[in-house]
Write an enzyme that holds these catalytic residues in place. Structure first.
Site, PDB file in Angstrom:
ATOM      1  N   ASP A   1      56.254  79.286  68.610  1.00 49.03           N
ATOM      2  CA  ASP A   1      55.198  78.292  68.407  1.00 49.03           C
ATOM      3  C   ASP A   1      54.269  78.726  67.276  1.00 49.03           C
ATOM      4  OD1 ASP A   1      53.762  76.002  68.857  1.00 49.03           O
ATOM      5  OD2 ASP A   1      52.744  76.746  70.646  1.00 49.03           O
TER       6      ASP A   1
ATOM      7  N   ASN B   1      59.983  67.120  71.237  1.00 51.41           N
ATOM      8  CA  ASN B   1      59.835  67.215  69.778  1.00 51.41           C
ATOM      9  C   ASN B   1      60.374  65.996  69.019  1.00 51.41           C
ATOM     10  OD1 ASN B   1      60.378  70.824  69.615  1.00 51.41           O
ATOM     11  ND2 ASN B   1      58.470  69.674  69.743  1.00 51.41           N
TER      12      ASN B   1
HETATM   13  C1  FPP Z   1      56.759  75.203  66.913  1.00 49.85           C
HETATM   14  O1  FPP Z   1      55.753  75.140  65.964  1.00 49.85           O
HETATM   15  C2  FPP Z   1      58.066  75.126  66.332  1.00 49.85           C
HETATM   16  C3  FPP Z   1      58.971  74.109  66.470  1.00 49.85           C
HETATM   17  C4  FPP Z   1      58.711  72.903  67.274  1.00 49.85           C
HETATM   18  C5  FPP Z   1      60.255  74.129  65.783  1.00 49.85           C
HETATM   19  C6  FPP Z   1      60.861  75.467  65.641  1.00 49.85           C
HETATM   20  C7  FPP Z   1      61.904  75.358  64.657  1.00 49.85           C
HETATM   21  C8  FPP Z   1      62.228  76.292  63.754  1.00 49.85           C
HETATM   22  C9  FPP Z   1      61.624  77.623  63.659  1.00 49.85           C
HETATM   23  C10 FPP Z   1      63.260  75.956  62.763  1.00 49.85           C
HETATM   24  C11 FPP Z   1      64.668  75.786  63.256  1.00 49.85           C
HETATM   25  C12 FPP Z   1      65.146  76.828  64.173  1.00 49.85           C
HETATM   26  C13 FPP Z   1      66.232  77.618  64.004  1.00 49.85           C
HETATM   27  C14 FPP Z   1      66.764  78.322  65.177  1.00 49.85           C
HETATM   28  C15 FPP Z   1      66.915  77.814  62.730  1.00 49.85           C
HETATM   29  P1  FPP Z   1      54.765  73.902  65.963  1.00 49.85           P
HETATM   30  O2  FPP Z   1      55.201  72.959  64.904  1.00 49.85           O
HETATM   31  O3  FPP Z   1      54.667  73.327  67.336  1.00 49.85           O
HETATM   32  O4  FPP Z   1      53.422  74.599  65.560  1.00 49.85           O
HETATM   33  P2  FPP Z   1      51.938  74.157  65.942  1.00 49.85           P
HETATM   34  O5  FPP Z   1      51.826  74.222  67.436  1.00 49.85           O
HETATM   35  O6  FPP Z   1      51.093  75.169  65.258  1.00 49.85           O
HETATM   36  O7  FPP Z   1      51.761  72.759  65.391  1.00 49.85           O
END
Ligand code: FPP
Length: 248
Positions: free
Chosen positions: A28, A76
């Site tokens: 996250d 998501n």
């Molecule tokens: C959370 O950060 C992250 C996600 C919802 C997506 C995670 C995806 C990746 C790291 C890329 C693809 C994965 C792989 C395995 C290659 P957020 O966007 O919720 O952050 P925030 O809470 O600060 O808004």
């Protein structure tokens, strides 16, 4: 590229006899990392993928056999379409780019979740990578994609009910072990340790059944700032804990 062999130096401070078998991670904070730098959110995800690469290698070097990453939740899909598309492209690129390296390092890829929801381009990259890495026996990297814990449990209940209805299963054999066999994770141990980055004290519908006795570690570090040193520090912290599984 073959990952560096684990050396005694590398493992200093880790007790090889008390390594977690399975580490699960809620990655996250990508969005916040980007915002702090006045960048588009996708830049946070882009940096996040690089951290995924580092942690997969770190896990393999530390000889931890199962790593499960929450890459995309069922919730998501509600994000703006441009962000969803951006994450999907990163995912497809990651799979295409890394499948050879995963194979070379004995890592088998798996997925959990409603993967049929993924766009065709990701599904193709995924099928290739799953097939390419299927002989890996040193570590299992599981990506949770379009995954939700409640949906997983409801799906298991639905399939058990179907089997009971056709007489394949007798209702009185349904205990915890039996139920587990209908989950995506039927052939994996439950996580010993679950790490969540960026400080949120929530499970967010991740592995609800499987986390029953899992040790939790929440770090304030945003996922794009996370890395091998902190990962190993958390493993050391885990090794200092006493797990009682409800006993004394
Ligand atoms: C959370 O950060 C992250 C996600 C919802 C997506 C995670 C995806 C990746 C790291 C890329 C693809 C994965 C792989 C395995 C290659 P957020 O966007 O919720 O952050 P925030 O809470 O600060 O808004």
């Amino acid at each position: 590229m073959k990952y560096k062999e684990p050396s005694s130096d590398y493992r200093s401070g880790l007790d090889p006899s008390r390594l977690p078998k399975h580490v699960a991670i809620i990655m996250d904070g990508n969005g916040r990392w980007a915002r702090q730098r006045s960048l588009e959110r996708i830049e946070g995800h882009r940096r996040g993928v690089e951290v995924v690469e580092d942690i997969v290698a770190a896990c393999r070097r530390a000889d931890i056999p199962y790593l499960t990453l929450y890459a995309f939740s069922t919730e998501n899909w509600q994000r703006p379409q441009s962000e969803v598309q951006g994450i999907m492209s990163l995912l497809a690129a990651f799979l295409a780019k890394k499948q050879e390296e995963l194979k070379e390092n004995g890592i088998r890829l798996r997925t959990i979740g409603e993967t049929h929801m993924l766009p065709e381009s990701v599904l193709m990259a995924l099928e290739n990578a799953l097939e390419h890495t299927r002989s890996g026996t040193d570590m299992t990297l599981t990506l949770a994609l379009s995954y939700g814990g409640r949906a997983e449990i409801a799906g298991a209940a639905r399939r058990i009910a179907g089997d009971v209805a056709v007489g394949k299963v007798a209702a009185d054999v349904i205990d915890e072990a039996f139920f587990s066999r209908y989950l995506y994770t039927h052939d994996m141990p439950d996580p010993d340790l679950m790490i969540r980055t960026s400080g949120e004290m929530r499970i967010s519908n991740f592995l609800l059944w499987q986390l029953a006795y899992t040790e939790l570690y929440i770090t304030d570090t945003l996922w794009p700032d996370f890395g091998e040193d902190e990962f190993l520090e958390i493993i050391r912290d885990f090794q200092s804990r006493e797990r009682r599984f409800g006993g004394v």
